[in-house]
Design an enzyme around this catalytic site. Structure first.
Site, PDB file in Angstrom:
ATOM      1  N   GLN A 516       0.822  -1.200   0.000  1.00  0.00           N
ATOM      2  CA  GLN A 516       0.000   0.000   0.000  1.00  0.00           C
ATOM      3  C   GLN A 516       0.861   1.257   0.000  1.00  0.00           C
ATOM      4  O   GLN A 516       0.576   2.225  -0.698  1.00  0.00           O
ATOM      5  CB  GLN A 516      -0.918  -0.002   1.229  1.00  0.00           C
ATOM      6  N   GLU A 517       1.922   1.238   0.778  1.00  0.00           N
ATOM      7  CA  GLU A 517       2.740   2.435   0.954  1.00  0.00           C
ATOM      8  C   GLU A 517       3.530   2.800  -0.301  1.00  0.00           C
ATOM      9  O   GLU A 517       3.591   3.963  -0.688  1.00  0.00           O
ATOM     10  CB  GLU A 517       3.711   2.247   2.130  1.00  0.00           C
ATOM     11  N   SER A 518       4.167   1.827  -0.934  1.00  0.00           N
ATOM     12  CA  SER A 518       5.113   2.155  -2.011  1.00  0.00           C
ATOM     13  C   SER A 518       4.974   1.305  -3.257  1.00  0.00           C
ATOM     14  O   SER A 518       5.661   1.571  -4.248  1.00  0.00           O
ATOM     15  CB  SER A 518       6.546   1.993  -1.486  1.00  0.00           C
TER      16      SER A 518
END
Length: 656
Positions: A516-518
């Protein structure tokens, strides 16, 4: 497993990251070209020679560069050597040289840079006719557009130049200095008049750019100076907007200024804005739809008010609104209050197409459940299950049904991506040399030229190559939502498994949060400065490293997967410790900050169940973030053969 030598993949998994990329690369080159892996040593020598050539040209050793370059004609990254050499001579090149070079490498991403830099060359030489001949369409980038329109002003197309100059001038922000000559020309022609300056002042007002406002006000002359001073006065003291609306002549300009000033007042003093609302909308004779837009803006500022009088004004206004995002926010206000009657009331106000969204169908089912109509609720839930969607999975949970995730598989057909074989070789080499940004540009260039079937094969190819982020990017470009294997690669597995055990965190949770983050882009940097796989803010990384007893050497180290996962997993563990192992609260804290989560818990005061608390999160980004990570955890559980669930028992039983 796709059709790649098992020994190659095994070696790639067991070796270092660079060795892994190199091993897979050799195997894929062999497949694409039909050559034998025995070429590996030659490729290694070419790679070393290439790096030496780049080093030579960077220190301006042209002779050594030329010698090294001459032996690299068959090396995948040879075009980049040509590019470096050509850019050195760009200032003396003529248009034919540039067109020939760009034509030779038209499929490489650096051609855009060549064209842009050459515009600067032509502009610096004052070669306006040549610039127009070279750049036949409006270029991207403000400074290049300034040059383009100025060139047309010098070549005789005054109408186009003036039109372009006005479009660039009318900005609420400062404009690139390359436009100065263009704007001087606009002024010389008498086109940069008071009306244009005042129009730009409104844009600066809307952009909250007081510095530009002050600068522009000084450019006004004669009677327009009074209007400029009025704009500044309303910017500084928007409380005067009601008087201005009443006393000023009704004109489009005054209506625009009034709305801007009223919105500024609503941001700073919503109660005063409510008091002045009627004077404002009547004073400037706004149409009905404009009055509602103004009311909607003010209602949005009152969404979390605790003042009963202001809340009454808000709700009265919202009854007339057709703004779905505002009405959805009002539904969430009722959810926080656990006021199911009002939840139903505001759901029924939603426009029909919005009410049919899966999330609001879910809440209609929940309302029936709260009213005791279990059979009706179960039917509504049953109609929702079987989709890759948070609310679909939540519905299955209510029915105590197993989670059903639609899933697609494919096999790599190497023939379909042969048109991209040279570009793929370049991507592989750039990754081996740790030129991640350049590799990503090449990959995006490939995806832009690929059809849907090829995008699927490219996703498979990237997955086999262990190009984790690029595999994800291919699925996004092709909207390959069912290809979970490529959308959710098990990236950097050694590091994630190690810190999964070290921090007592599920591997699937770490993978889901990082995805989700990167999307596993190691060099990712967010607009606010978060970095790396787990998108850590440098200050958070520093604080976390101190608590972990790890020596933190600065933000640049956060691009290292091992360091980023070490600190990111450590921070997540601290959040889980703080919130009693509750993933909902920990994920929300990871995205929005733990202090905000504590504030939201105080607001809901134990009135909500888990799903209602997630829905009531006031930040769209954080709400979506929590839902995504929970779903991604399910996808990784499916891929890794683990039991599927949305929430665990303690998360479900807690009141929020």
């Amino acid at each position: 497993m796709l059709s790649i030598e098992k020994s190659i993949i095994t070696k790639a998994y067991k070796g270092s990251v660079k060795d892994a990329l190199r091993s897979v690369r050799f195997g894929l080159i062999a497949i694409l070209s039909g050559s034998l892996p025995a070429q590996a040593l030659t490729l290694e020598e070419q790679r070393t020679r290439y790096e030496k050539a780049i080093s030579a040209i960077e220190r301006n050793d042209v002779e050594t560069f030329s010698t090294l370059k001459s032996g690299l004609n068959s090396y995948p990254l040879y075009p980049y050597l040509d590019y470096r050499e050509f850019m050195r001579e760009l200032s003396s090149a003529d248009v034919k040289d540039v067109e020939a070079f760009v034509g030779r490498y038209d499929e490489l991403p650096f051609t855009n840079t060549v064209r842009a830099r050459y515009l600067n060359v032509l502009a610096s030489r004052g070669k306006w006719a040549e610039l127009i001949a070279f750049q036949t369409t409006v270029p991207r980038g403000e400074s290049y557009q300034c040059q383009y329109y100025y060139a047309h002003s010098q070549a005789g197309d005054k109408a186009l130049a003036l039109s372009g100059a006005k479009s660039l001038y009318l900005s609420g922000s400062s404009v690139d200095s390359a436009c100065d000559k263009l704007f001087d020309n606009l002024q010389d022609k008498g086109k940069l008049d008071n009306a244009l300056v005042l129009e730009r002042m409104l844009l600066a007002f809307d952009n909250r750019n007081k510095t530009l406002l002050t600068y522009l006000e000084k450019q006004l002359t004669d009677s327009a100076s009074a209007s400029g001073k009025q704009i500044i006065a309303l910017y500084n003291k928007p409380q005067g907007v009601g008087d201005f609306a009443k006393k000023s002549k009704v004109t489009p300009f005054n209506q625009h200024l009034t709305r801007l000033a009223f919105e500024r007042l609503a941001r700073t003093d919503a109660e005063e804005a409510v008091a002045q609302f009627t004077r404002v909308v009547q004073g400037q004779h706004y149409k009905k739809y404009e009055r509602q837009e103004i009311a909607d803006f003010l209602a949005s500022r009152l969404m979390s008010t605790d003042d009963a009088k202001l809340a009454k004004w808000r709700d009265k206004s919202l009854k007339q609104s057709t703004n779905p995002s505002l009405l959805e926010r009002r539904v969430r206000v009722s959810l926080v209050e656990a006021d199911w009657k009002n939840v139903e009331r505001w759901l029924n106000v939603l426009p029909e197409k919005d009410a049919q969204k899966l999330k609001w169908r879910y809440w209609h089912a929940r309302i029936e459940l709260e009213k005791g109509n279990k059979a009706k609720a179960d039917k509504l839930f049953a109609d929702m299950i079987g989709e890759r969607n948070f609310y679909s999975v939540a519905a299955a949970m209510h029915l105590d049904k197993p989670i059903d995730i639609p899933y697609q598989t494919t096999s790599l057909n190497i023939e379909s991506i042969k048109p991209f074989r040279h570009a793929l070789d370049r991507v592989g080499e750039l990754l081996v040399l740790d030129k991640v940004i350049a590799a990503k540009r090449e990959w995006q260039n490939i995806l832009q030229r690929a059809d849907l079937e090829q995008k699927a094969m490219l996703a498979a190819f990237a997955s086999e190559s262990k190009w984790y982020h690029l595999s994800v990017q291919a699925t996004i470009a092709g909207k390959l939502w069912g290809h979970l294997e490529y959308r959710f690669p098990v990236a950097h597995r050694w590091w994630f498994e190690f810190f999964s055990k070290e921090r007592d965190l599920p591997l699937t949770t770490l993978l889901a949060l990082s995805r989700q983050e990167s999307a596993f882009y190691t060099n990712a940097v967010s607009p606010v400065g978060a970095r790396g796989l787990m998108q850590l803010m440098p200050a958070t990384a520093k604080e976390t490293s101190q608590k972990l007893g790890f020596r933190y050497l600065g933000k640049s180290t956060l691009n290292d997967p091992g360091i980023n996962i070490r600190l990111g997993s450590g921070y997540l563990r601290m959040l889980l410790d703080r919130f009693d192992e509750n993933r909902i609260l920990a994920f929300a804290g990871y995205n929005a900050g733990p202090h905000r989560v504590s504030r939201w818990l105080d607001k809901s005061d134990g009135n909500l169940d888990a799903i209602a608390f997630i829905e009531a999160i006031p930040f769209n980004e954080t709400r979506g973030y929590v839902q995504n990570v929970l779903m991604y955890d399910i996808y990784y559980r499916k891929l890794l053969g683990k039991p599927l669930y949305l929430l665990n028992e303690s998360e479900l039983s807690r009141r929020y």
